[in-house]
Design a protein around this motif. Structure first.
Motif, short mmCIF file in Angstrom:
data_model
loop_
_atom_site.label_atom_id
_atom_site.label_comp_id
_atom_site.label_asym_id
_atom_site.label_seq_id
_atom_site.Cartn_x
_atom_site.Cartn_y
_atom_site.Cartn_z
N GLN A 33 20.59 -14.56 68.01
CA GLN A 33 20.66 -15.89 68.60
C GLN A 33 19.88 -16.88 67.72
O GLN A 33 18.98 -16.50 66.97
N ARG A 34 20.21 -18.16 67.87
CA ARG A 34 19.53 -19.21 67.10
C ARG A 34 18.01 -19.13 67.21
O ARG A 34 17.31 -19.22 66.20
N PRO A 35 17.46 -19.02 68.43
CA PRO A 35 15.98 -18.97 68.52
C PRO A 35 15.38 -17.82 67.71
O PRO A 35 14.31 -17.98 67.11
N SER A 36 16.07 -16.68 67.67
CA SER A 36 15.57 -15.54 66.88
C SER A 36 15.62 -15.84 65.39
O SER A 36 14.70 -15.48 64.64
N GLN B 249 26.23 -15.52 63.94
CA GLN B 249 27.33 -14.62 64.29
C GLN B 249 27.30 -13.37 63.42
O GLN B 249 27.38 -12.24 63.92
N ARG B 250 27.17 -13.54 62.12
CA ARG B 250 27.18 -12.39 61.21
C ARG B 250 25.92 -11.57 61.33
O ARG B 250 25.94 -10.35 61.21
N ILE C 164 24.80 -22.63 60.63
CA ILE C 164 23.90 -21.78 61.43
C ILE C 164 24.73 -20.85 62.30
O ILE C 164 24.38 -19.67 62.47
N SER C 165 25.83 -21.34 62.83
CA SER C 165 26.71 -20.48 63.65
C SER C 165 27.28 -19.33 62.84
O SER C 165 27.37 -18.20 63.34
#
Length: 193
Positions: free
Chosen positions: A40-43, A35-36, A30-31
């Motif tokens: 953000q994670r929530p998005s 990043q690419r 997920i990171s």
């Protein structure tokens, strides 16, 4: 009040597709994706769901784009043989911005996930069917134009070309000795004689 999205979903999906294509589904975190994708994670979760749903969307987008590219390439020359030769040479040398070291995302998924997940088995099966249809239409066109013999079995040859393309894509990921694959594109055309 709902906040407006601060990113372009198509751009983010294309970035995710590239990560999955380079690393494979299992090796992608997920990171890596956030990043690419520059989100953000929530998005990611709010827009695409989890990793599997994001991969499914990326794979479908890839398949559609890839098939459109193949269709365009197969129509790019008046000679059916020349267009097929260019297609298979593109698998060997990279074409349309592709990197033979990454292979085809659909083929990679056939190997990595399709045997264990019916969702990905369906997507990759559909990709194979549609690729075979493109090859068959191309061969039919060559038979109608007189470039190819009317005695050919277009459906059978199209299936062989699809399986050859899949095998060649896998082979190119292994970075074979160029002497082992350089003549393959010309040899494939002997099916059309």
């Amino acid at each position: 009040m709902v906040r407006p999205k601060e990113f372009d979903e198509r751009v983010a999906l294309a970035a995710a597709m590239q990560v999955f294509w380079e690393k494979g589904y299992e090796a992608t975190s997920i990171s890596d994706l956030t990043q690419r994708m520059n989100i953000q994670r929530p998005s990611l979760y709010a827009t695409f769901g989890g990793k599997k749903e994001l991969f499914e969307a990326a794979l479908k987008a890839y398949a559609q784009s890839s098939l459109a590219y193949v269709e365009s390439q197969l129509r790019s020359d008046t000679s059916v043989k020349a267009s097929l030769l260019a297609y298979f040479q593109g698998l060997i040398h990279g074409a349309g911005g592709s990197n033979p070291d990454f292979g085809c995302l659909c083929v990679n998924t056939m190997v990595e996930l399709a045997p264990h997940d019916p969702v990905f088995a369906d997507i990759t099966s559909d990709f194979q069917i549609r690729l075979t249809e493109l090859f068959q239409r191309t061969i039919d066109h060559g038979m109608q134009s007189g470039e190819l013999s009317k005695q050919l079995n277009a459906a059978s040859i199209a299936r062989i070309l699809t399986l050859t393309a899949i095998g060649l894509s896998v082979t190119m990921k292994m970075k074979p000795d160029p002497s082992r694959v350089e003549q393959v594109a010309e040899e494939i055309l002997t099916l059309l004689e």
